[in-house]
Design an enzyme around this catalytic site. Structure first.
Site, PDB file in Angstrom:
ATOM      1  N   GLY A   1      -9.306   4.225   6.660  1.00 51.31           N
ATOM      2  CA  GLY A   1      -9.920   5.820   6.058  1.00 51.31           C
ATOM      3  C   GLY A   1      -8.042   6.445   6.614  1.00 51.31           C
ATOM      4  O   GLY A   1      -7.517   6.907   6.113  1.00 51.31           O
ATOM      5  N   PHE A   2      -7.482   4.995   7.477  1.00 55.34           N
ATOM      6  CA  PHE A   2      -5.523   5.348   8.531  1.00 55.34           C
ATOM      7  C   PHE A   2      -5.037   3.837   7.745  1.00 55.34           C
ATOM      8  O   PHE A   2      -5.516   2.954   8.658  1.00 55.34           O
ATOM      9  CB  PHE A   2      -5.917   5.889   9.668  1.00 55.34           C
ATOM     10  CG  PHE A   2      -7.079   7.102   9.820  1.00 55.34           C
ATOM     11  CD1 PHE A   2      -6.215   8.460   9.301  1.00 55.34           C
ATOM     12  CD2 PHE A   2      -8.225   7.136   9.664  1.00 55.34           C
ATOM     13  CE1 PHE A   2      -7.458   9.471   9.451  1.00 55.34           C
ATOM     14  CE2 PHE A   2      -8.371   8.368  10.064  1.00 55.34           C
ATOM     15  CZ  PHE A   2      -7.947   9.463   9.669  1.00 55.34           C
ATOM     16  N   GLY A   3      -3.494   4.067   7.963  1.00 56.32           N
ATOM     17  CA  GLY A   3      -3.316   2.993   7.915  1.00 56.32           C
ATOM     18  C   GLY A   3      -2.388   2.623   9.177  1.00 56.32           C
ATOM     19  O   GLY A   3      -3.181   3.885  10.095  1.00 56.32           O
ATOM     20  N   GLY A   4      -1.808   1.661   9.473  1.00 55.65           N
ATOM     21  CA  GLY A   4      -1.028   1.667  11.467  1.00 55.65           C
ATOM     22  C   GLY A   4      -1.811   1.535  12.135  1.00 55.65           C
ATOM     23  O   GLY A   4      -1.469   1.631  12.871  1.00 55.65           O
TER      24      GLY A   4
ATOM     25  N   HIS B   1      -0.925  -1.216  -4.485  1.00 56.66           N
ATOM     26  CA  HIS B   1      -2.582  -0.749  -3.606  1.00 56.66           C
ATOM     27  C   HIS B   1      -2.413   0.886  -3.418  1.00 56.66           C
ATOM     28  O   HIS B   1      -1.778   0.845  -2.955  1.00 56.66           O
ATOM     29  CB  HIS B   1      -2.442  -1.792  -2.461  1.00 56.66           C
ATOM     30  CG  HIS B   1      -3.885  -1.523  -1.903  1.00 56.66           C
ATOM     31  ND1 HIS B   1      -4.420  -2.463  -1.729  1.00 56.66           N
ATOM     32  CD2 HIS B   1      -4.065  -0.601  -0.831  1.00 56.66           C
ATOM     33  CE1 HIS B   1      -5.765  -1.459  -0.994  1.00 56.66           C
ATOM     34  NE2 HIS B   1      -5.510  -0.840  -0.847  1.00 56.66           N
TER      35      HIS B   1
ATOM     36  N   MET C   1     -12.456   4.447  -1.677  1.00 59.14           N
ATOM     37  CA  MET C   1     -13.553   4.968   0.077  1.00 59.14           C
ATOM     38  C   MET C   1     -13.231   6.941  -0.210  1.00 59.14           C
ATOM     39  O   MET C   1     -12.913   7.296   0.312  1.00 59.14           O
ATOM     40  CB  MET C   1     -11.979   4.823   1.304  1.00 59.14           C
ATOM     41  CG  MET C   1     -11.615   2.959   1.743  1.00 59.14           C
ATOM     42  SD  MET C   1      -9.703   3.468   2.688  1.00 59.14           S
ATOM     43  CE  MET C   1      -9.286   3.557   1.135  1.00 59.14           C
TER      44      MET C   1
ATOM     45  N   MET D   1     -12.177  -5.800   4.659  1.00 66.69           N
ATOM     46  CA  MET D   1     -10.658  -5.739   5.819  1.00 66.69           C
ATOM     47  C   MET D   1     -10.745  -5.633   7.064  1.00 66.69           C
ATOM     48  O   MET D   1     -11.505  -6.381   7.043  1.00 66.69           O
ATOM     49  CB  MET D   1     -12.022  -3.478   5.438  1.00 66.69           C
ATOM     50  CG  MET D   1     -12.072  -2.497   4.137  1.00 66.69           C
ATOM     51  SD  MET D   1     -10.583  -2.202   3.762  1.00 66.69           S
ATOM     52  CE  MET D   1      -9.457  -1.100   5.378  1.00 66.69           C
TER      53      MET D   1
ATOM     54  N   ASP E   1      -6.784  -6.083   3.868  1.00 62.98           N
ATOM     55  CA  ASP E   1      -6.339  -4.562   4.111  1.00 62.98           C
ATOM     56  C   ASP E   1      -6.695  -4.331   5.504  1.00 62.98           C
ATOM     57  O   ASP E   1      -7.520  -4.165   5.873  1.00 62.98           O
ATOM     58  CB  ASP E   1      -6.853  -3.967   2.937  1.00 62.98           C
ATOM     59  CG  ASP E   1      -5.940  -2.525   2.621  1.00 62.98           C
ATOM     60  OD1 ASP E   1      -5.523  -2.577   3.207  1.00 62.98           O
ATOM     61  OD2 ASP E   1      -7.222  -2.063   2.043  1.00 62.98           O
ATOM     62  N   GLY E   2      -5.093  -3.723   5.979  1.00 66.07           N
ATOM     63  CA  GLY E   2      -5.381  -3.483   7.554  1.00 66.07           C
ATOM     64  C   GLY E   2      -4.427  -4.281   8.660  1.00 66.07           C
ATOM     65  O   GLY E   2      -4.657  -5.144   8.908  1.00 66.07           O
ATOM     66  N   GLY E   3      -3.223  -3.519   9.003  1.00 64.77           N
ATOM     67  CA  GLY E   3      -2.693  -4.886  10.281  1.00 64.77           C
ATOM     68  C   GLY E   3      -2.270  -5.229   9.719  1.00 64.77           C
ATOM     69  O   GLY E   3      -1.749  -6.476  10.276  1.00 64.77           O
TER      70      GLY E   3
ATOM     71  N   GLY F   1       0.798  -1.660   3.922  1.00 65.81           N
ATOM     72  CA  GLY F   1       1.506  -0.717   4.391  1.00 65.81           C
ATOM     73  C   GLY F   1       2.332  -0.672   5.029  1.00 65.81           C
ATOM     74  O   GLY F   1       3.857  -0.559   4.689  1.00 65.81           O
ATOM     75  N   SER F   2       2.108  -0.168   6.692  1.00 62.12           N
ATOM     76  CA  SER F   2       3.339   0.729   7.029  1.00 62.12           C
ATOM     77  C   SER F   2       4.324  -1.221   7.528  1.00 62.12           C
ATOM     78  O   SER F   2       5.480  -0.449   7.294  1.00 62.12           O
ATOM     79  CB  SER F   2       2.682   0.301   8.605  1.00 62.12           C
ATOM     80  OG  SER F   2       1.564   0.888   8.570  1.00 62.12           O
TER      81      SER F   2
ATOM     82  N   HIS G   1      -8.807   1.345  -4.410  1.00 63.41           N
ATOM     83  CA  HIS G   1      -9.335   1.029  -3.453  1.00 63.41           C
ATOM     84  C   HIS G   1      -9.821   2.158  -3.313  1.00 63.41           C
ATOM     85  O   HIS G   1      -8.939   2.580  -2.058  1.00 63.41           O
ATOM     86  CB  HIS G   1      -8.732   0.229  -2.215  1.00 63.41           C
ATOM     87  CG  HIS G   1      -9.093  -0.128  -0.427  1.00 63.41           C
ATOM     88  ND1 HIS G   1      -8.759  -0.035   0.559  1.00 63.41           N
ATOM     89  CD2 HIS G   1     -10.620  -0.343  -0.546  1.00 63.41           C
ATOM     90  CE1 HIS G   1      -9.528  -0.305   0.675  1.00 63.41           C
ATOM     91  NE2 HIS G   1     -10.261  -0.169   0.424  1.00 63.41           N
TER      92      HIS G   1
ATOM     93  N   ASP H   1      -4.421   3.603  -2.690  1.00 64.79           N
ATOM     94  CA  ASP H   1      -5.812   4.140  -1.374  1.00 64.79           C
ATOM     95  C   ASP H   1      -6.501   5.501  -1.886  1.00 64.79           C
ATOM     96  O   ASP H   1      -6.147   6.054  -1.542  1.00 64.79           O
ATOM     97  CB  ASP H   1      -5.696   4.131  -0.314  1.00 64.79           C
ATOM     98  CG  ASP H   1      -4.727   2.938   0.510  1.00 64.79           C
ATOM     99  OD1 ASP H   1      -6.037   2.190   0.347  1.00 64.79           O
ATOM    100  OD2 ASP H   1      -4.408   2.449   0.802  1.00 64.79           O
TER     101      ASP H   1
ATOM    102  N   MET I   1      -9.075   8.141  -1.256  1.00 71.04           N
ATOM    103  CA  MET I   1     -10.332   8.710  -0.433  1.00 71.04           C
ATOM    104  C   MET I   1     -10.671   9.974  -0.171  1.00 71.04           C
ATOM    105  O   MET I   1      -9.775  11.243  -1.208  1.00 71.04           O
ATOM    106  CB  MET I   1      -9.319   8.454   1.564  1.00 71.04           C
ATOM    107  CG  MET I   1      -8.336   7.441   1.911  1.00 71.04           C
ATOM    108  SD  MET I   1      -7.844   6.656   3.132  1.00 71.04           S
ATOM    109  CE  MET I   1      -6.889   6.339   3.240  1.00 71.04           C
TER     110      MET I   1
ATOM    111  N   SER J   1       0.724  -1.520  -0.420  1.00 69.75           N
ATOM    112  CA  SER J   1       0.069   0.365  -0.083  1.00 69.75           C
ATOM    113  C   SER J   1       1.166   1.026   0.101  1.00 69.75           C
ATOM    114  O   SER J   1       1.425   1.270   0.756  1.00 69.75           O
ATOM    115  CB  SER J   1      -1.127   0.530   0.882  1.00 69.75           C
ATOM    116  OG  SER J   1      -1.509   1.445   1.478  1.00 69.75           O
TER     117      SER J   1
HETATM  118  C1  DX5 Z   1      -6.374   1.702   5.070  1.00 66.21           C
HETATM  119  C2  DX5 Z   1      -5.977   1.022   3.741  1.00 66.21           C
HETATM  120  C3  DX5 Z   1      -4.971   0.551   3.908  1.00 66.21           C
HETATM  121  C4  DX5 Z   1      -4.201   0.804   4.607  1.00 66.21           C
HETATM  122  C5  DX5 Z   1      -2.784  -0.160   5.222  1.00 66.21           C
HETATM  123  O1  DX5 Z   1      -8.023   2.382   5.062  1.00 66.21           O
HETATM  124  O2  DX5 Z   1      -7.415   0.826   2.796  1.00 66.21           O
HETATM  125  O3  DX5 Z   1      -4.786   0.012   2.784  1.00 66.21           O
HETATM  126  O4  DX5 Z   1      -2.835   1.684   3.706  1.00 66.21           O
HETATM  127  O5  DX5 Z   1      -2.338   0.062   5.878  1.00 66.21           O
HETATM  128  P1  DX5 Z   1      -1.346  -0.750   7.112  1.00 66.21           P
HETATM  129  O6  DX5 Z   1      -0.836  -1.774   6.171  1.00 66.21           O
HETATM  130  O7  DX5 Z   1      -0.532   0.037   7.667  1.00 66.21           O
HETATM  131  O8  DX5 Z   1      -2.377  -1.333   8.388  1.00 66.21           O
HETATM  132 ZN    ZN Z   2      -6.009  -0.259   1.203  1.00 66.90          ZN
END
Ligand code: DX5
Ligand code: ZN
Length: 211
Positions: free
Chosen positions: A142-145, A33, A68, A137, A171-173, A193-194, A66, A35, A37, A8
């Protein structure tokens, strides 16, 4: 099962996108990927079609979008023109889901539906015959990390039982640890992502996730 890693770019260095994309390409990322938003569907604003179109010029890995955003139908043409290969949008959006899927397919892209953690997986069932992928999801979008929500795993198991062949993206964490839980539940496309971009060794993380 064909396993894929989709870094991501949300967690990448936006001042050096070309270098960040090359890092993914050189380390055999299967997808990129992206994102999108709109500050309305989720409380955050990221990038749109012009940035994606510029990224496409310097990257040959397929783009996994993706969306959003509240009204994805209105933007499918823009994202198809920008070079999207797969387009995921949310069942919780305001557009007509069937019409949006048809529009994505008519533009030569692969269609995917995304569900938030609290949305039952049955929300995608009426559309499965037209979908290449389902994005489950494992955090609130909305947010990474954020931390991986293990309570979502039964939804992945349920969908995998019903559809042995469809791509299921998580996707996510996703980390080198949580990827194992997602894989055991039946997911085969892993967004991170992170875990990749906040690491000292992004290449190492991509190859560990692939393993
Ligand atoms: C969050 C995004 C993800 C995000 C994942 O809404 O859809 O794609 O980048 O980030 P990590 O891998 O850091 O959870
Ligand atoms: Zn995503």
């Amino acid at each position: 099962m064909n396993y894929k890693v989709s870094p991501s770019m949300l967690a990448s260095d936006y001042a050096n996108l070309e270098a960040e994309l090359k890092k993914c390409e050189e380390n055999s990322a299967d997808l990129i990927h992206l994102d999108v938003m709109d500050g309305h569907f989720v409380p955050n604003i990221t990038i749109g079609a012009p940035v994606i179109s510029a990224m496409k010029k310097v990257c040959s890995v397929p783009f996994d979008l993706h969306l959003m955003i509240t009204n994805p139908y209105d933007y499918i043409d823009d994202f198809a023109d920008a070079g999207a290969d797969i387009i995921s949008f949310h069942t919780e959006c305001d557009s007509d889901i069937g019409e949006t899927i048809d529009r994505i397919i008519s533009r030569g892209c692969r269609a995917s539906l995304a569900v938030k953690p609290n949305t039952p997986i049955s929300a995608v069932y009426p559309y499965l015959d037209r979908l290449s992928m389902v994005l489950v999801m494992t955090v609130e979008p909305g947010f990474g990390g954020q931390s991986f929500k293990t309570e979502v795993l039964p939804k992945i198991e349920e969908l995998r039982k019903r559809c042995p062949d469809i791509d299921i993206e998580v996707d996510g964490g996703v980390t080198c640890e949580t990827v194992k839980l997602a894989k055991a539940a039946g997911a085969n496309v892993f967004v991170a992502g992170s875990a990749i971009f906040r690491s000292d060794d992004p290449a190492g993380v991509i190859s560990q996730l692939k393993e």
